[in-house]
Design an enzyme around this catalytic site. Structure first.
Site, PDB file in Angstrom:
ATOM      1  N   HIS A  37       0.836  -1.206   0.000  1.00  0.00           N
ATOM      2  CA  HIS A  37       0.000   0.000   0.000  1.00  0.00           C
ATOM      3  C   HIS A  37       0.870   1.254   0.000  1.00  0.00           C
ATOM      4  O   HIS A  37       0.590   2.218  -0.708  1.00  0.00           O
ATOM      5  CB  HIS A  37      -0.888   0.045   1.249  1.00  0.00           C
ATOM      6  CG  HIS A  37      -1.953  -1.005   1.294  1.00  0.00           C
ATOM      7  ND1 HIS A  37      -1.917  -2.045   2.185  1.00  0.00           N
ATOM      8  CD2 HIS A  37      -3.077  -1.174   0.560  1.00  0.00           C
ATOM      9  CE1 HIS A  37      -2.982  -2.803   2.000  1.00  0.00           C
ATOM     10  NE2 HIS A  37      -3.707  -2.305   1.025  1.00  0.00           N
ATOM     11  N   GLN A  61     -17.970  -7.687  -1.174  1.00  0.00           N
ATOM     12  CA  GLN A  61     -17.034  -8.317  -2.123  1.00  0.00           C
ATOM     13  C   GLN A  61     -16.464  -9.624  -1.590  1.00  0.00           C
ATOM     14  O   GLN A  61     -15.655 -10.262  -2.256  1.00  0.00           O
ATOM     15  CB  GLN A  61     -15.927  -7.347  -2.545  1.00  0.00           C
ATOM     16  CG  GLN A  61     -14.843  -7.093  -1.511  1.00  0.00           C
ATOM     17  CD  GLN A  61     -13.825  -6.075  -2.013  1.00  0.00           C
ATOM     18  OE1 GLN A  61     -14.105  -4.891  -2.085  1.00  0.00           O
ATOM     19  NE2 GLN A  61     -12.626  -6.532  -2.352  1.00  0.00           N
ATOM     20  N   ARG A 186      -3.223 -10.652   3.744  1.00  0.00           N
ATOM     21  CA  ARG A 186      -3.452 -12.043   4.151  1.00  0.00           C
ATOM     22  C   ARG A 186      -2.173 -12.729   4.644  1.00  0.00           C
ATOM     23  O   ARG A 186      -2.250 -13.729   5.342  1.00  0.00           O
ATOM     24  CB  ARG A 186      -4.053 -12.844   2.996  1.00  0.00           C
ATOM     25  CG  ARG A 186      -5.486 -12.426   2.697  1.00  0.00           C
ATOM     26  CD  ARG A 186      -6.161 -13.357   1.717  1.00  0.00           C
ATOM     27  NE  ARG A 186      -7.578 -13.051   1.616  1.00  0.00           N
ATOM     28  CZ  ARG A 186      -8.094 -12.147   0.798  1.00  0.00           C
ATOM     29  NH1 ARG A 186      -7.305 -11.456   0.005  1.00  0.00           N
ATOM     30  NH2 ARG A 186      -9.392 -11.919   0.783  1.00  0.00           N
TER      31      ARG A 186
HETATM   32  O1  PAF Z   1      -7.973  -4.308  -3.659  1.00  0.00           O
HETATM   33  C1  PAF Z   1      -8.619  -4.031  -2.626  1.00  0.00           C
HETATM   34  O2  PAF Z   1      -8.077  -3.874  -1.521  1.00  0.00           O
HETATM   35  C2  PAF Z   1     -10.121  -3.893  -2.711  1.00  0.00           C
HETATM   36  O3  PAF Z   1     -10.662  -4.783  -3.619  1.00  0.00           O
HETATM   37  C3  PAF Z   1     -10.590  -2.454  -3.018  1.00  0.00           C
HETATM   38  C4  PAF Z   1     -10.104  -1.992  -4.379  1.00  0.00           C
HETATM   39  C5  PAF Z   1     -10.063  -1.508  -1.938  1.00  0.00           C
HETATM   40  C6  PAF Z   1     -12.120  -2.388  -3.013  1.00  0.00           C
HETATM   41  O4  PAF Z   1     -12.652  -2.755  -1.779  1.00  0.00           O
END
Ligand code: PAF
Length: 279
Positions: A37, A61, A186
């Site tokens: 990130h 999701q 993860r």
């Molecule tokens: O890649 C991710 O962490 C997620 O799929 C995202 C793009 C933040 C959407 O929740």
């Protein structure tokens, strides 16, 4: 750093920024922030006047309830990292806030009928719901995504085409730990023993890359599958060699297009993904 928890706080802050004609870079995240990130944050910081990030574990999701529940969450730690990375606005909403308006169903045709889309029904529609909303609320000029989620980037590009959203999607290279393991939230769920085995995913893919001039794509596929088979701790979910744009499995390279190998593998009860570009 300003912390916004509601859509209203966010959109009124954006209005002020847009009045000053400033550019906005958005990095959507689900928190549990790591070096991968941070590499996206650095790019967003460099390329825009204003850098926004969102931290939201998007329930719709996840097609696996346990995966959602076990997803690591530590808001204060994430906010500290964002602040250190020069974030201007952190959007940290609740699910009730995001889904005041019911989610809609997105469809992506052949793009979602392979790999993650095939294995995780509804996953990409869930991603498209949150990402499209974030794009609209933040009015971002650029959205930053990591290439580990290769299919996600293709889906997001298709989503902005369908929704007519004007934003540049910036695709960023995978950030790897020193031993080659692709960084992922993860990874922290792996036992110390499994963590030592995990870099073999990248090693197998690299080994296959080195043979690309002597093996056909079908032979590379077989080679990778055999290598995973040899390591009993791995349970290979899929390894596909696909066209880099259509994401459809191929046996020969399409002229003008790239070729990418995509893998999903289980290790120690954790599902890991990675990619390898061949051409
Ligand atoms: O890649 C991710 O962490 C997620 O799929 C995202 C793009 C933040 C959407 O929740």
């Amino acid at each position: 750093m300003k912390i916004c928890r509601t859509i209203e706080e966010l959109t009124s802050t954006i209005e002020e920024i847009k009045q000053e004609n400033k550019t906005i870079g958005l990095v959507p995240t689900m928190g549990a922030l790591h070096e991968g990130h941070k590499s996206l944050f650095r790019k967003a910081r460099e390329e825009n006047d204003v850098f926004i990030s969102s931290v939201f574990v998007n329930p719709i999701q996840f097609n696996n309830k346990e995966d959602f529940e076990k997803y690591p969450r530590d808001e204060q730690k994430d906010l500290n990292i964002l602040e250190e990375c020069g974030c201007d606005i952190a959007f940290v909403p609740t699910a009730d806030e995001i889904y005041k308006q019911e989610p809609k169903e997105f469809h992506f045709g052949a793009l979602e009928q392979v790999m993650e889309g095939k294995q995780r029904p509804g996953h990409f529609s869930g991603v498209a719901n949150i990402v499209s909303r974030l794009f609209l609320w933040t009015k971002a000029d650029r959205g930053y995504f990591g290439e580990k989620d290769y299919q996600q980037i293709a889906i997001i590009k298709e989503m902005i085409r369908q929704e007519n959203i004007n934003i540049e999607i910036v695709s960023c290279p995978i950030y790897r730990d020193e031993d080659g393991l692709a960084t992922s939230s993860r990874n922290q769920r792996l036992s110390p023993e499994a963590r030592k085995i995990a870099p073999k995913i990248h090693q197998i893919l690299e080994k296959s890359y080195l043979q690309r001039n002597s093996l056909s794509l079908s032979q590379i596929k077989r080679f990778v599958e055999d290598e995973f088979e040899k390591i009993k701790d791995f349970e290979l979910e899929y390894f596909l060699i696909v066209d880099d744009t259509t994401l459809q499995p191929i046996h020969t390279k399409n002229p003008g297009h790239g070729v990418v190998g995509c893998v999903a593998v289980w290790l120690d009860g954790v599902r890991l993904i990675d990619i390898q570009r061949y051409y």
